[in-house]
Design a protein around this motif. Structure first.
Motif, mmCIF file in Angstrom:
data_model
loop_
_atom_site.group_PDB
_atom_site.id
_atom_site.type_symbol
_atom_site.label_atom_id
_atom_site.label_comp_id
_atom_site.label_asym_id
_atom_site.label_seq_id
_atom_site.Cartn_x
_atom_site.Cartn_y
_atom_site.Cartn_z
ATOM 1 N N THR A 87 0.830 -1.201 0.000
ATOM 2 C CA THR A 87 0.000 0.000 0.000
ATOM 3 C C THR A 87 0.864 1.250 0.000
ATOM 4 N N LYS A 88 0.302 2.332 -0.506
ATOM 5 C CA LYS A 88 0.941 3.638 -0.383
ATOM 6 C C LYS A 88 0.389 4.378 0.830
ATOM 7 N N ILE A 89 -0.804 3.961 1.258
ATOM 8 C CA ILE A 89 -1.437 4.587 2.418
ATOM 9 C C ILE A 89 -0.731 4.139 3.694
ATOM 10 N N ARG A 90 -0.541 5.071 4.622
ATOM 11 C CA ARG A 90 0.066 4.722 5.905
ATOM 12 C C ARG A 90 -1.030 4.452 6.920
ATOM 13 N N PHE A 91 -0.831 3.405 7.721
ATOM 14 C CA PHE A 91 -1.774 3.004 8.751
ATOM 15 C C PHE A 91 -1.144 3.246 10.125
ATOM 16 N N SER A 92 -1.989 3.239 11.145
ATOM 17 C CA SER A 92 -1.518 3.404 12.520
ATOM 18 C C SER A 92 -1.740 2.118 13.298
ATOM 19 N N GLY A 93 -0.935 1.914 14.319
ATOM 20 C CA GLY A 93 -1.092 0.729 15.149
ATOM 21 C C GLY A 93 -0.163 0.787 16.346
ATOM 22 N N TYR A 94 -0.072 -0.334 17.044
ATOM 23 C CA TYR A 94 0.745 -0.420 18.255
ATOM 24 C C TYR A 94 1.564 -1.707 18.232
ATOM 25 N N VAL A 95 2.762 -1.641 18.754
ATOM 26 C CA VAL A 95 3.612 -2.837 18.829
ATOM 27 C C VAL A 95 2.981 -3.815 19.812
ATOM 28 N N LYS A 96 2.630 -5.016 19.341
ATOM 29 C CA LYS A 96 1.989 -6.033 20.185
ATOM 30 C C LYS A 96 3.045 -6.931 20.845
ATOM 31 N N ASN A 97 3.969 -7.423 20.037
ATOM 32 C CA ASN A 97 5.071 -8.248 20.545
ATOM 33 C C ASN A 97 6.352 -7.824 19.851
ATOM 34 N N ILE A 98 7.450 -7.928 20.559
ATOM 35 C CA ILE A 98 8.750 -7.644 19.946
ATOM 36 C C ILE A 98 9.764 -8.651 20.468
ATOM 37 N N PHE A 99 10.514 -9.259 19.555
ATOM 38 C CA PHE A 99 11.511 -10.254 19.907
ATOM 39 C C PHE A 99 12.865 -9.733 19.424
ATOM 40 N N THR A 100 13.528 -8.983 20.303
ATOM 41 C CA THR A 100 14.747 -8.271 19.927
ATOM 42 C C THR A 100 15.821 -9.218 19.429
ATOM 43 N N ASN A 101 15.954 -10.369 20.090
ATOM 44 C CA ASN A 101 17.009 -11.301 19.692
ATOM 45 C C ASN A 101 16.732 -11.962 18.347
ATOM 46 N N LYS A 102 15.443 -12.012 17.973
ATOM 47 C CA LYS A 102 15.081 -12.643 16.701
ATOM 48 C C LYS A 102 14.898 -11.633 15.571
ATOM 49 N N LYS A 103 14.901 -10.338 15.943
ATOM 50 C CA LYS A 103 14.796 -9.264 14.963
ATOM 51 C C LYS A 103 13.443 -9.240 14.253
ATOM 52 N N TRP A 104 12.350 -9.504 14.975
ATOM 53 C CA TRP A 104 11.015 -9.400 14.388
ATOM 54 C C TRP A 104 9.988 -9.204 15.480
ATOM 55 N N GLY A 105 8.738 -8.992 15.072
ATOM 56 C CA GLY A 105 7.673 -8.778 16.040
ATOM 57 C C GLY A 105 6.320 -8.699 15.362
ATOM 58 N N TYR A 106 5.319 -8.235 16.120
ATOM 59 C CA TYR A 106 3.954 -8.082 15.602
ATOM 60 C C TYR A 106 3.421 -6.693 15.961
ATOM 61 N N ILE A 107 2.658 -6.126 15.032
ATOM 62 C CA ILE A 107 1.987 -4.850 15.239
ATOM 63 C C ILE A 107 0.485 -5.077 15.127
ATOM 64 N N THR A 108 -0.286 -4.514 16.070
ATOM 65 C CA THR A 108 -1.741 -4.579 15.993
ATOM 66 C C THR A 108 -2.263 -3.365 15.245
ATOM 67 N N LEU A 109 -3.040 -3.606 14.184
ATOM 68 C CA LEU A 109 -3.624 -2.528 13.396
ATOM 69 C C LEU A 109 -4.658 -1.786 14.231
#
Length: 354
Positions: A87-109
């Motif tokens: 998408t070109k449109i930007r959405f807003s959300g919040y960080v749900k989970n973050i796994f610093t050692n694995k370099k990934w996570g989840y964002i809730t829309l």
């Protein structure tokens, strides 16, 4: 990872590749610990094509001492981050989970229960390390060739710069009526049928069961869930071990797991691990002798009886029928636990053809 079946297949993403060692790590979708794998276990000699972010399915093997687990019979599902569209449109959300050692996570829309996967390199200005659970972010949405959606071009939102009175008067929330709220609740739950993430489907089903008013309801710790049920509840004299799946034609795939659930329900008591919201793990033991017992496989399909193992029935239960029961409950003037137990069981039985 607890009790597992080496014939059961799971899904996850490649997170590390060690070309020189001919191995790597896979992060299961159920958010349990990463699993090591070796090149010879990648089907069709595709080890050389694997990259971090690729979606794979696999079985789980166990060392002789029972202390280590690893991925076997790995099959490539899709090249997870080859962008099919974005998408070109930007959405807003919040960080749900973050796994610093694995370099990934989840964002809730924002305004949704949908969770979007993201990787560290998509966080702009090299701010991945500074992200925290609950941080407000904006992002675009990408879609992989297999239809999975993920967050791109993530920017951390500085909430200190947002003024409360910046909201135009015409955008301020308006009062809501009771009927409008009930309709909105049901309409939001109906969106469960569009879920493509197995983990999200489990969480949404647990939320739905909570809203039905079931008091003794437990969701198992996902970090040690491979081969186990997703949850357990007691309502009235009914004890149910349930498992959620988006897979069609699941009977053969879950045969070993269903037999395992039945064996556990045949015991006088049930002990399982729970993880509280603060991350503390604890054991819970419940007596289930003398209760009517069932295994539910909750799906997007139809409610029906699959089999009858003596005193324990195995049923496929449609999530649509649970949503319908919630609608019935919201429209009732009197709510009692005994009434809910009888209503839940009788309605489920009515959906099953004689």
């Amino acid at each position: 990872m607890g009790e597992i079946s080496e014939t059961s297949r799971f899904q996850g993403r490649v997170v590390k590749i060690f070309s020189d060692k001919r191995g790597g790590f896979i992060s299961p979708d159920d958010k349990s610990d990463d699993l090591y794998f070796i090149a010879s276990q990648v089907e069709h000699d595709k080890f050389g094509t694997l990259k971090p972010g690729y979606v794979v399915t696999f079985t789980v093997g166990q060392s002789k001492d029972g202390q280590r687990f690893f991925a076997n019979k790995i099959e490539l599902v899709s090249e997870g981050y080859h962008r099919f569209s974005t998408t070109k449109i930007r959405f807003s959300g919040y960080v749900k989970n973050i796994f610093t050692n694995k370099k990934w996570g989840y964002i809730t829309l924002e305004g949704s229960t949908q969770e979007l996967y993201f990787i560290a390199k998509e966080v702009e200005d090299n701010k991945f390390e500074s992200l925290k659970v609950g941080d407000a972010v904006t992002f675009t949405i990408g879609e992989s060739e297999d239809g999975r959606r993920f967050a791109n071009r993530i920017q951390l939102l500085d909430v200190d710069q947002i003024e409360q009175n910046d909201t135009p008067a015409e955008l301020l929330p308006t009062p809501i009526t009771c009927n409008e709220l009930k309709n909105q609740i049901i309409e939001q739950f109906k969106r469960i049928v569009h879920t493509t993430s197995s983990s999200e489907f489990e969480d949404l089903t647990f939320l739905l069961l909570k809203n039905l008013g079931i008091h003794y309801l437990y969701q198992y710790d996902k970090r040690n869930q491979a081969g186990r049920a997703d949850g357990f509840f007691i309502i009235g004299n009914l004890a149910v071990m349930y498992d959620c799946t988006l897979r069609e034609g699941f009977e053969e795939y879950k045969k070993d797991q269903i037999e395992n659930y039945i064996n556990k329900l045949e015991q006088a008591q049930l002990t399982f691990n729970l993880r509280s919201s603060d991350g503390v793990q604890k054991k819970k033991t419940l007596r289930i002798d003398g209760k009517s017992k069932q295994v539910w496989i909750i799906t997007l399909g139809q409610t029906r009886e699959i089999s009858d193992y003596g005193n324990i029935k195995v049923k496929e239960v449609s999530v649509n029928h649970l949503i319908w029961l919630l609608q019935e409950r919201l429209n009732r003037d009197v709510i009692e636990e005994d009434d809910l137990a009888l209503n839940l069981l009788s309605r489920i039985e009515k959906f099953i053809p004689a």
